[in-house]
Enzyme design. Structure first.
Site, PDB file in Angstrom:
ATOM      1  N   TYR A   1       0.780  -1.187  -0.047  1.00 50.70           N
ATOM      2  CA  TYR A   1       0.174  -0.082   0.065  1.00 50.70           C
ATOM      3  C   TYR A   1       0.923   1.273  -0.125  1.00 50.70           C
ATOM      4  CZ  TYR A   1       0.704  -0.706   4.979  1.00 50.70           C
ATOM      5  OH  TYR A   1       1.450  -0.821   6.424  1.00 50.70           O
TER       6      TYR A   1
ATOM      7  N   ASP B   1      -3.092   2.534  10.052  1.00 50.50           N
ATOM      8  CA  ASP B   1      -1.993   1.822  10.712  1.00 50.50           C
ATOM      9  C   ASP B   1      -0.931   1.598   9.680  1.00 50.50           C
ATOM     10  OD1 ASP B   1      -0.697   0.326  12.339  1.00 50.50           O
ATOM     11  OD2 ASP B   1      -1.777  -1.478  12.113  1.00 50.50           O
ATOM     12  N   ILE B   2      -0.396   2.525   9.399  1.00 46.36           N
ATOM     13  CA  ILE B   2       0.690   2.524   8.219  1.00 46.36           C
ATOM     14  C   ILE B   2       2.076   2.227   8.771  1.00 46.36           C
ATOM     15  CG2 ILE B   2       1.821   3.877   6.348  1.00 46.36           C
ATOM     16  CD1 ILE B   2      -1.567   3.529   6.322  1.00 46.36           C
ATOM     17  N   GLU B   3       2.401   0.998   8.351  1.00 48.28           N
ATOM     18  CA  GLU B   3       3.769   0.524   8.853  1.00 48.28           C
ATOM     19  C   GLU B   3       4.730  -0.043   7.979  1.00 48.28           C
ATOM     20  OE1 GLU B   3       3.159  -2.516  11.801  1.00 48.28           O
ATOM     21  OE2 GLU B   3       1.211  -1.913  12.235  1.00 48.28           O
ATOM     22  N   ARG B   4       4.338   0.280   6.405  1.00 44.81           N
ATOM     23  CA  ARG B   4       4.983   0.259   5.369  1.00 44.81           C
ATOM     24  C   ARG B   4       4.973   1.025   4.395  1.00 44.81           C
ATOM     25  NH1 ARG B   4       5.780  -5.584   4.651  1.00 44.81           N
ATOM     26  NH2 ARG B   4       6.035  -5.533   2.704  1.00 44.81           N
TER      27      ARG B   4
END
Length: 299
Positions: A111, A151-154
């Site tokens: 994403y 929940d942006i982790e990448r």
């Protein structure tokens, strides 16, 4: 002759209230639902009486020219239309005053955005398919969610501010408030969320104080946690801040409930109106540990 004096009842009540201990504004518990096989139905999650916010996890593929894809693990199959019944759970939650969000991102998936226009395009898609708009194929049925969780982790942090800004505009055009939450890692600043967190458009920030040893809560040496909490609450223009924890005793950063009530919560509640409560990962772990039921009276 003795004189009788009848103290007004209202004054007695006021004096009684003044003697009661003052308590900070009541907080609430947010929980993630959708990625654990044992967490049961969404309706049961909200009927438990434990939560004020539920994040449906996750819309894990979007941007970079992809069609958005939802994953709710074993709960249902979105491509076949099998998740439309989740609308019943969404409405059940909302009837109890619980806000329900669609969570974007997660630890896996693909994403992000190549351009601001792509982010604004996803905003329209989210409005039409999950929020107050209309579409011929709404993955979760016809119920309208309250907002979007990040929940942006990448990937890159670029253009999430454009997504949130455009969704805010669309909501205003239709007379509907779209709520936004974000789940940054506790090291400050968060590399994935920092630009969107600084827009002033994020309502709720559930800071992940787990899987991050440099700022997790440690009994006897709480300084790293406390400094991180102070930095977040003094630097980011959000409405409410939440302590994000794992509900699993086996998880990295787990805080035993007794320690949570005696040390951690009394500290964060000193933040006054900025204090929002606790976020837990996730409903399945919470069922197994009973964590939220142990702390809810102190949140």
């Amino acid at each position: 002759m003795a004189t009788s004096f009848h103290f007004p009842l209202t004054i007695l009540l006021v004096l009684l209230l003044l003697t009661l201990p003052l308590k900070s504004a009541a907080g609430g518990i947010a929980v993630y639902w959708g990625q654990n096989d044992n967490e049961g139905k969404l309706t049961d999650t909200c009927n438990s009486g434990l939560y004020k916010y539920v994040n449906l996890a996750f819309l894990y593929n979007f941007g970079y020219g992809q069609s958005p894809r939802l994953n709710l693990a074993s709960h249902c199959d979105p491509p076949s239309g099998g998740c439309k019944g989740v609308s019943n759970g969404i409405r059940a939650c909302q009837s109890r005053g619980i806000k329900v969000f669609l969570s974007l991102g997660g630890a896996v998936g693909n994403y992000g955005f190549s351009t601001a226009d792509e982010a604004r395009g996803l905003a329209q898609y989210l409005w039409d398919n999950y929020l107050g708009g209309q579409s011929g194929n709404r993955p979760l049925g016809d119920a309208s969610l309250d907002g979007i969780d990040l929940d942006i982790e990448r990937g890159s942090s670029q253009y999430y501010a454009d997504l949130v800004g455009r969704l805010t505009e669309i909501g205003q055009q239709h007379g509907k408030k779209v709520y936004f939450s974000a789940a940054p890692q506790c090291p400050f600043p968060d590399q994935s969320d920092d630009p969107v967190l600084r827009t002033g458009l994020i309502d709720f920030v559930w800071i992940q104080f787990y899987n991050n040893k440099e700022c997790e809560f440690k009994s006897g040496i709480p300084g790293d946690f406390q400094n991180s909490w102070r930095k977040w609450t003094s630097s980011i223009p959000a409405r409410k801040f939440f302590v994000g924890l794992t509900a699993s005793p086996a998880g990295d950063g787990y805080v035993p409930s007794a320690l949570m009530k005696s040390q951690l919560l009394p500290f964060v509640q000193q933040s006054g109106d900025k204090y929002g409560g606790v976020m837990l990962w996730d409903r399945g772990n919470d069922i197994e540990s009973g964590y939220s039921s142990k702390i809810i009276g102190s949140v």
